[in-house]
Design an enzyme around this catalytic site. Structure first.
Site, PDB file in Angstrom:
ATOM      1  N   ARG A 134      -4.090  15.097  -3.189  1.00  0.00           N
ATOM      2  CA  ARG A 134      -4.228  15.207  -1.727  1.00  0.00           C
ATOM      3  C   ARG A 134      -4.491  13.870  -1.037  1.00  0.00           C
ATOM      4  NH1 ARG A 134      -7.412  19.692  -3.371  1.00  0.00           N
ATOM      5  NH2 ARG A 134      -6.102  21.538  -3.441  1.00  0.00           N
ATOM      6  N   LYS A 156       4.915   5.299   7.913  1.00  0.00           N
ATOM      7  CA  LYS A 156       5.921   6.342   7.708  1.00  0.00           C
ATOM      8  C   LYS A 156       6.357   6.282   6.254  1.00  0.00           C
ATOM      9  CE  LYS A 156       8.311   6.988  12.102  1.00  0.00           C
ATOM     10  NZ  LYS A 156       9.656   6.979  12.716  1.00  0.00           N
ATOM     11  N   GLU A 198      16.794  -5.475  11.423  1.00  0.00           N
ATOM     12  CA  GLU A 198      15.539  -4.936  11.958  1.00  0.00           C
ATOM     13  C   GLU A 198      14.776  -6.012  12.739  1.00  0.00           C
ATOM     14  OE1 GLU A 198      15.034  -1.684  11.816  1.00  0.00           O
ATOM     15  OE2 GLU A 198      15.592  -0.880   9.848  1.00  0.00           O
ATOM     16  N   LYS A 240       5.375  -4.268  16.020  1.00  0.00           N
ATOM     17  CA  LYS A 240       5.253  -2.949  15.391  1.00  0.00           C
ATOM     18  C   LYS A 240       3.802  -2.467  15.447  1.00  0.00           C
ATOM     19  CE  LYS A 240       6.881   0.187  12.013  1.00  0.00           C
ATOM     20  NZ  LYS A 240       7.804   0.504  10.926  1.00  0.00           N
ATOM     21  N   GLU A 250       4.570   9.127  16.465  1.00  0.00           N
ATOM     22  CA  GLU A 250       5.828   9.230  17.206  1.00  0.00           C
ATOM     23  C   GLU A 250       5.882  10.437  18.142  1.00  0.00           C
ATOM     24  OE1 GLU A 250       9.226   7.734  15.060  1.00  0.00           O
ATOM     25  OE2 GLU A 250      10.578   8.922  16.281  1.00  0.00           O
ATOM     26  N   ARG A 254       6.800   5.309  19.944  1.00  0.00           N
ATOM     27  CA  ARG A 254       7.220   4.807  18.631  1.00  0.00           C
ATOM     28  C   ARG A 254       8.711   4.992  18.371  1.00  0.00           C
ATOM     29  NH1 ARG A 254       4.196   5.122  12.731  1.00  0.00           N
ATOM     30  NH2 ARG A 254       5.868   4.074  11.622  1.00  0.00           N
ATOM     31  N   ASN A 258      13.480   3.047  16.649  1.00  0.00           N
ATOM     32  CA  ASN A 258      14.709   3.599  16.063  1.00  0.00           C
ATOM     33  C   ASN A 258      15.956   3.185  16.828  1.00  0.00           C
ATOM     34  OD1 ASN A 258      13.988   5.029  13.700  1.00  0.00           O
ATOM     35  ND2 ASN A 258      12.884   6.473  14.997  1.00  0.00           N
ATOM     36  N   HIS A 261      19.341   3.402  15.186  1.00  0.00           N
ATOM     37  CA  HIS A 261      19.169   4.205  13.977  1.00  0.00           C
ATOM     38  C   HIS A 261      19.861   5.562  14.039  1.00  0.00           C
ATOM     39  CE1 HIS A 261      16.345   1.117  12.892  1.00  0.00           C
ATOM     40  NE2 HIS A 261      15.972   1.731  11.790  1.00  0.00           N
ATOM     41  N   HIS A 265      21.917   6.110  10.965  1.00  0.00           N
ATOM     42  CA  HIS A 265      21.658   7.160   9.968  1.00  0.00           C
ATOM     43  C   HIS A 265      22.907   8.004   9.737  1.00  0.00           C
ATOM     44  CE1 HIS A 265      16.977   7.163  10.499  1.00  0.00           C
ATOM     45  NE2 HIS A 265      17.409   6.189   9.728  1.00  0.00           N
ATOM     46  N   HIS A 278      20.883   0.093   4.608  1.00  0.00           N
ATOM     47  CA  HIS A 278      20.236   0.613   5.815  1.00  0.00           C
ATOM     48  C   HIS A 278      20.362  -0.388   6.973  1.00  0.00           C
ATOM     49  CE1 HIS A 278      17.358   2.681   8.360  1.00  0.00           C
ATOM     50  NE2 HIS A 278      16.665   1.571   8.466  1.00  0.00           N
TER      51      HIS A 278
END
Ligand code: NAD
Ligand code: MG
Length: 373
Positions: A134, A156, A198, A240, A250, A254, A258, A261, A265, A278
């Site tokens: 956990r 993330k 990026e 960031k 987000e 935030r 992206n 992206h 993606h 990427h």
């Protein structure tokens, strides 16, 4: 200890603090040359009997022994698990290799995980750390430019699903990020360019002056000039940290990270993970998103050629693969930012400012027709 005092105890390294929940939580990003072999980089982490380094077959031969040597000063046992290298292995099977090793070595709930590698290793190690017993602490040791400026920072974590990228994951913050710029020396030029995508991203969405700086210093960055890299990594991490500090999960702001992206993606998933990097997909996606920003009247026409020229100079593709407009649209509808099947794009609304926008399919189709082979 305040960030100022912590900075004074560091040799050479720059320190960017991330502050969450108005100071209730937070951690430091250390940026500099020689940090891997610098004992102070590894001091002051939570105490534990053991550490597990997660890396891959490519990065381990380069840096594992040096990291192990440092960690052995602080942990009685330092184990390692090496995952197969590649975006196509950012999946359940690889994640399970981490759990297997943790359980085989009877690791307890204080065991600290160290992610030594690029964004793929960082994302998987963070996810494993969030789930094992956990939640156990983890430290990011990013070794790609992309990971140093983006993926190692902000908490993330994820793995891919065959039907969608980064669809399974958790928000889980590292205890520290240690970005040794010297590790970038062994990166291929293609991976360096992918990281620059990026870096470029942060300019149009958050800092117009940084976009100017990148245009002036791009050749130095491509030549891996250490002071240029140090400035770029620091500025990206500051931006960031500023964004994540306001919107960790987000709920709004935030999402601007992206930029490029949603298109990107779709390219990655449409071609199959690992075909385009990427960063390459994000670079091309930023050309498309810049065009959409212009077509929606948010930016003047000059913005598109400016972005396209910079992305191309960085060694990134500016023409998308011919997946067909329908396939692009279908893929973009499963993007995490989509709501009720409506695609939401991050678009530039003035240099240094971005926001979320829907766009008519016909306009998106025009963008795709213009920028795909
Ligand atoms: P990567 O982790 O696949 O690394 C790229 C390649 O470089 C790999 O082959 C790797 O083994 C190799 N490599 C790593 N360090 C090296 C070094 N120092 N010298 C030589 N080779 C080295 O890819 P990446 O570009 O670092 O990361 C991309 C991943 O990051 C994607 O999965 C993306 O979804 C994720 N990402 C996550 C976030 C986030 O916020 N969590 C943000 C951006 C990207
Ligand atoms: Mg990214």
């Amino acid at each position: 200890m305040t960030a100022d005092t912590r900075q004074k105890t560091l040799n050479q390294a720059q320190l960017v603090p991330i502050v969450l929940d108005e100071g209730q939580r937070g951690y430091d990003i250390l940026i500099g040359s020689g940090l891997l072999d610098e004992p102070s980089s590894w001091q002051g982490l939570s105490k534990a009997a053991s550490a597990l380094i997660v890396s891959n077959e490519t990065v381990a031969p380069l840096y594992l022994q040096r990291l192990r040597a440092q960690l052995s000063k602080y942990y009685a046992r330092v184990d390692a698990v090496l995952l197969p290298d590649g975006e196509q292995f950012k999946d359940w099977a690889s994640l399970n290799l981490i759990f297997d090793r943790l359980l085989e070595t009877a690791s307890d709930r204080k065991t600290v995980l160290f992610a030594l590698g690029g964004g793929v290793i960082g994302d998987m190690t963070g996810f494993a750390a969030s789930v094992y017993m956990r939640g156990v602490p983890f430290v990011q040791v990013p070794t790609t430019l992309l990971a140093q400026v983006d993926s190692s920072v902000g908490g993330k974590t994820a793995i891919n699903h065959p039907l969608g990228k980064n669809m399974l994951g958790a928000f889980y913050q590292p205890a520290r990020v240690i970005a040794d710029l010297d590790t970038l020396d062994t990166l291929s030029q293609r991976e360096l360019s992918a990281g620059l995508a990026e870096v470029i991203k942060y300019g149009p969405i958050a800092d117009a002056a940084f976009l100017d700086w990148i245009e002036v210093n791009l050749d130095a960055l491509l030549a891996r000039d250490k002071s240029a890299l140090a400035y770029a990594v620091k500025r990206c991490c500051e931006i960031k940290a500023w964004v994540v500090g306001q919107d960790e999960r987000e709920q709004g702001l935030r999402a601007i990270l992206n930029f490029g992206h949603t298109f990107g993606h779709a390219i990655e998933t449409g071609l199959g993970y690992g075909e385009w990097l990427h960063g390459e997909a994000v670079g091309c996606g930023m050309v498309m998103a810049s065009d959409l920003s212009v077509r929606l009247g948010l930016m003047p026409a000059e913005f598109l050629p400016r972005m396209r020229a910079l992305i191309e100079r960085a060694g990134l593709p500016v023409v998308g693969p011919p997946l067909g407009a329908q396939r692009y649209l279908d893929l973009m509808r499963v993007d995490k930012k989509a709501e009720g099947g409506e695609i939401r794009f991050v678009l530039v609304e003035g240099l240094g400012k971005a926001g979320m926008h829907a766009a008519p399919d016909e306009l998106v189709e025009m963008v795709l027709a213009t920028h795909c082979a």
